[in-house]
Design a protein around this motif. Structure first.
Motif, PDB file in Angstrom:
ATOM      1  N   PRO A 188      24.524  20.976 -15.286  1.00 42.00           N
ATOM      2  CA  PRO A 188      24.283  20.306 -14.002  1.00 42.00           C
ATOM      3  C   PRO A 188      24.436  21.284 -12.840  1.00 42.00           C
ATOM      4  CG  PRO A 188      26.406  19.653 -14.909  1.00 42.00           C
ATOM      5  CD  PRO A 188      25.724  20.497 -15.937  1.00 42.00           C
ATOM      6  N   ASN A 189      23.762  20.967 -11.728  1.00 34.08           N
ATOM      7  CA  ASN A 189      23.911  21.800 -10.534  1.00 34.08           C
ATOM      8  C   ASN A 189      25.237  21.489  -9.851  1.00 34.08           C
ATOM      9  OD1 ASN A 189      23.532  19.396  -9.099  1.00 34.08           O
ATOM     10  ND2 ASN A 189      21.407  19.842  -8.611  1.00 34.08           N
ATOM     11  N   VAL A 190      25.484  22.082  -8.706  1.00 33.16           N
ATOM     12  CA  VAL A 190      26.769  21.899  -8.015  1.00 33.16           C
ATOM     13  C   VAL A 190      27.006  20.453  -7.609  1.00 33.16           C
ATOM     14  CG1 VAL A 190      26.986  24.274  -7.202  1.00 33.16           C
ATOM     15  CG2 VAL A 190      25.763  22.614  -5.800  1.00 33.16           C
ATOM     16  N   GLU A 191      25.942  19.672  -7.493  1.00 33.11           N
ATOM     17  CA  GLU A 191      26.082  18.257  -7.157  1.00 33.11           C
ATOM     18  C   GLU A 191      26.239  17.389  -8.400  1.00 33.11           C
ATOM     19  OE1 GLU A 191      22.407  17.907  -5.166  1.00 33.11           O
ATOM     20  OE2 GLU A 191      23.142  18.775  -3.297  1.00 33.11           O
ATOM     21  N   GLY A 192      26.268  18.025  -9.570  1.00 35.49           N
ATOM     22  CA  GLY A 192      26.425  17.281 -10.817  1.00 35.49           C
ATOM     23  C   GLY A 192      25.148  16.655 -11.328  1.00 35.49           C
ATOM     24  N   LYS A 193      24.012  17.099 -10.830  1.00 32.99           N
ATOM     25  CA  LYS A 193      22.727  16.525 -11.218  1.00 32.99           C
ATOM     26  C   LYS A 193      21.864  17.585 -11.911  1.00 32.99           C
ATOM     27  CE  LYS A 193      22.710  12.874  -7.979  1.00 32.99           C
ATOM     28  NZ  LYS A 193      23.649  11.972  -8.536  1.00 32.99           N
TER      29      LYS A 193
END
Length: 186
Positions: A16-21
Protein backbone atom coordinates in the motif's frame (compact mmCIF):
# COMPACT_ATOMS: atom_id res chain seq x y z
CA UNK A 1 12.47 -17.38 -13.43
CA UNK A 2 13.74 -16.44 -16.83
CA UNK A 3 11.00 -17.72 -19.14
CA UNK A 4 11.79 -17.03 -22.80
CA UNK A 5 8.51 -18.13 -24.39
CA UNK A 6 6.13 -15.82 -26.24
CA UNK A 7 2.98 -14.49 -24.60
CA UNK A 8 4.19 -14.34 -21.01
CA UNK A 9 2.75 -11.80 -18.62
CA UNK A 10 4.57 -11.03 -15.38
CA UNK A 11 2.54 -9.62 -12.52
CA UNK A 12 3.96 -8.27 -9.27
CA UNK A 13 2.50 -7.50 -5.89
CA UNK A 14 2.56 -3.96 -4.58
CA UNK A 15 2.46 -2.71 -0.99
CA UNK A 16 0.00 0.00 0.00
CA UNK A 17 1.01 3.63 -0.48
CA UNK A 18 1.52 6.03 2.43
CA UNK A 19 -2.25 6.50 2.65
CA UNK A 20 -2.75 2.74 2.97
CA UNK A 21 -4.30 2.40 -0.48
CA UNK A 22 -3.33 0.74 -3.74
CA UNK A 23 -2.03 -2.57 -2.40
CA UNK A 24 -2.05 -5.50 -4.83
CA UNK A 25 -1.84 -8.92 -3.17
CA UNK A 26 -0.87 -12.28 -4.62
CA UNK A 27 -4.53 -13.30 -4.25
CA UNK A 28 -5.55 -10.34 -6.41
CA UNK A 29 -2.99 -11.32 -9.04
CA UNK A 30 -3.98 -15.00 -9.15
CA UNK A 31 -7.67 -14.14 -9.49
CA UNK A 32 -7.05 -11.47 -12.12
CA UNK A 33 -4.67 -13.69 -14.08
CA UNK A 34 -7.56 -16.12 -14.62
CA UNK A 35 -9.35 -13.41 -16.61
CA UNK A 36 -6.46 -13.54 -19.09
CA UNK A 37 -7.30 -17.18 -19.89
CA UNK A 38 -3.77 -18.49 -19.33
CA UNK A 39 -2.56 -21.96 -20.22
CA UNK A 40 -0.46 -22.03 -17.05
CA UNK A 41 -0.02 -19.97 -13.93
CA UNK A 42 3.25 -19.75 -12.04
CA UNK A 43 3.16 -18.25 -8.55
CA UNK A 44 6.56 -17.54 -7.02
CA UNK A 45 5.54 -18.54 -3.52
CA UNK A 46 2.28 -19.14 -1.73
CA UNK A 47 2.25 -18.12 1.92
CA UNK A 48 -1.36 -17.53 2.79
CA UNK A 49 -4.90 -17.57 1.39
CA UNK A 50 -3.69 -17.36 -2.21
CA UNK A 51 -3.05 -21.10 -1.90
CA UNK A 52 -6.82 -21.63 -2.28
CA UNK A 53 -6.95 -19.47 -5.41
CA UNK A 54 -3.98 -21.33 -6.86
CA UNK A 55 -5.51 -24.75 -6.12
CA UNK A 56 -8.80 -23.69 -7.70
CA UNK A 57 -6.96 -22.47 -10.80
CA UNK A 58 -5.06 -25.76 -11.03
CA UNK A 59 -8.37 -27.62 -10.78
CA UNK A 60 -10.02 -25.65 -13.59
CA UNK A 61 -7.96 -26.54 -16.63
CA UNK A 62 -4.63 -24.89 -15.96
CA UNK A 63 -2.53 -28.06 -16.08
CA UNK A 64 1.19 -27.45 -15.84
CA UNK A 65 0.78 -24.61 -13.37
CA UNK A 66 3.19 -24.48 -10.49
CA UNK A 67 4.02 -22.70 -7.30
CA UNK A 68 6.56 -22.87 -4.52
CA UNK A 69 6.08 -23.06 -0.78
CA UNK A 70 8.29 -23.75 2.21
CA UNK A 71 8.05 -27.04 4.11
CA UNK A 72 10.36 -29.65 5.58
CA UNK A 73 9.13 -32.62 3.53
CA UNK A 74 6.61 -33.54 0.84
CA UNK A 75 4.17 -34.66 3.55
CA UNK A 76 4.65 -31.40 5.46
CA UNK A 77 3.76 -29.29 2.41
CA UNK A 78 0.31 -30.88 2.39
CA UNK A 79 -0.27 -29.76 5.98
CA UNK A 80 1.06 -26.29 5.16
CA UNK A 81 -1.27 -26.03 2.15
CA UNK A 82 -4.24 -27.01 4.31
CA UNK A 83 -3.29 -24.29 6.80
CA UNK A 84 -2.81 -21.70 4.05
CA UNK A 85 -6.20 -22.53 2.53
CA UNK A 86 -7.79 -22.05 5.96
CA UNK A 87 -6.10 -18.61 6.05
CA UNK A 88 -8.15 -17.63 2.97
CA UNK A 89 -11.16 -16.96 5.19
CA UNK A 90 -13.28 -19.62 3.50
CA UNK A 91 -14.92 -22.00 5.93
CA UNK A 92 -14.13 -25.26 4.14
CA UNK A 93 -14.08 -28.69 5.73
CA UNK A 94 -10.60 -30.25 5.88
CA UNK A 95 -11.73 -33.17 3.69
CA UNK A 96 -12.76 -30.73 0.92
CA UNK A 97 -9.40 -28.97 1.16
CA UNK A 98 -7.56 -32.28 0.92
CA UNK A 99 -9.63 -33.29 -2.12
CA UNK A 100 -8.75 -29.97 -3.79
CA UNK A 101 -5.06 -30.54 -3.06
CA UNK A 102 -5.03 -34.16 -4.25
CA UNK A 103 -6.79 -33.36 -7.52
CA UNK A 104 -4.77 -30.19 -8.24
CA UNK A 105 -1.25 -31.41 -7.55
CA UNK A 106 0.46 -34.22 -9.43
CA UNK A 107 4.01 -33.78 -8.23
CA UNK A 108 5.96 -32.34 -5.31
CA UNK A 109 9.61 -31.49 -5.85
CA UNK A 110 11.38 -31.04 -2.50
CA UNK A 111 14.57 -29.02 -2.35
CA UNK A 112 16.57 -29.19 0.89
CA UNK A 113 19.58 -27.38 2.24
CA UNK A 114 22.05 -30.10 3.18
CA UNK A 115 24.51 -30.09 6.10
CA UNK A 116 27.24 -28.58 3.90
CA UNK A 117 25.02 -25.64 2.93
CA UNK A 118 24.30 -26.81 -0.63
CA UNK A 119 20.77 -27.16 -1.90
CA UNK A 120 19.73 -30.36 -3.62
CA UNK A 121 16.50 -31.85 -4.91
CA UNK A 122 15.87 -34.53 -2.28
CA UNK A 123 12.45 -35.87 -3.25
CA UNK A 124 10.30 -36.06 -6.33
CA UNK A 125 7.00 -37.32 -4.97
CA UNK A 126 3.74 -38.09 -6.71
CA UNK A 127 0.43 -37.11 -5.16
CA UNK A 128 -1.44 -40.26 -6.06
CA UNK A 129 -4.92 -39.53 -4.68
CA UNK A 130 -6.93 -40.04 -1.53
CA UNK A 131 -7.50 -43.00 0.76
CA UNK A 132 -10.35 -42.09 3.05
CA UNK A 133 -9.45 -38.64 4.34
CA UNK A 134 -5.69 -38.99 3.78
CA UNK A 135 -3.80 -37.75 0.73
CA UNK A 136 -1.58 -40.55 -0.55
CA UNK A 137 1.97 -39.92 -1.72
CA UNK A 138 4.57 -42.10 -3.37
CA UNK A 139 8.22 -41.15 -3.73
CA UNK A 140 9.40 -41.51 -7.33
CA UNK A 141 12.98 -40.30 -6.74
CA UNK A 142 14.87 -39.86 -3.44
CA UNK A 143 18.27 -38.25 -2.92
CA UNK A 144 20.90 -40.75 -1.80
CA UNK A 145 23.88 -39.22 -0.06
CA UNK A 146 27.08 -40.98 -1.14
CA UNK A 147 29.87 -39.16 0.69
CA UNK A 148 31.98 -36.04 0.33
CA UNK A 149 34.19 -34.75 -2.44
CA UNK A 150 37.71 -33.34 -2.05
CA UNK A 151 36.34 -29.92 -1.02
CA UNK A 152 34.14 -31.40 1.71
CA UNK A 153 30.87 -30.96 -0.18
CA UNK A 154 28.31 -33.73 0.06
CA UNK A 155 27.92 -35.90 -3.01
CA UNK A 156 24.98 -38.00 -4.00
CA UNK A 157 22.37 -38.64 -6.61
CA UNK A 158 18.65 -38.59 -7.10
CA UNK A 159 17.83 -42.29 -7.20
CA UNK A 160 14.62 -43.84 -8.57
CA UNK A 161 12.56 -45.81 -6.06
CA UNK A 162 11.32 -48.25 -8.71
CA UNK A 163 7.78 -46.82 -8.70
CA UNK A 164 6.40 -45.55 -11.99
CA UNK A 165 4.23 -42.43 -11.62
CA UNK A 166 0.55 -42.81 -12.33
CA UNK A 167 0.45 -39.73 -14.55
CA UNK A 168 2.63 -41.26 -17.31
CA UNK A 169 -0.41 -41.80 -19.58
CA UNK A 170 -1.43 -38.17 -19.07
CA UNK A 171 2.07 -37.07 -20.11
CA UNK A 172 2.05 -39.34 -23.16
CA UNK A 173 -1.16 -37.66 -24.38
CA UNK A 174 0.78 -34.38 -24.49
CA UNK A 175 3.58 -36.01 -26.54
CA UNK A 176 5.92 -36.19 -23.57
CA UNK A 177 7.24 -39.73 -23.46
CA UNK A 178 9.74 -40.66 -20.77
CA UNK A 179 11.78 -43.84 -20.96
CA UNK A 180 10.34 -46.42 -18.57
CA UNK A 181 13.84 -47.47 -17.42
CA UNK A 182 14.17 -43.94 -15.98
CA UNK A 183 12.14 -45.20 -13.01
CA UNK A 184 13.90 -48.55 -12.52
CA UNK A 185 15.54 -48.87 -9.10
CA UNK A 186 19.31 -49.08 -9.42
Amino acid sequence: MQLKQDHIVRLETRPPNVEGKGAVSIRDLVRNSLRMRPDRIVVGEVRSGEALDMLQAMNTGHDGSLTTAHANSPRDILSRLETMVLMSGMDLPVKAIREQISSAIDLIVQQTRLKDGTRKITYITEVSGMEGEVITLQDIFVYKEEGRDSTGRLTGRLAPTGLKPGFMDKLAKTSVVLPTDLFAAK
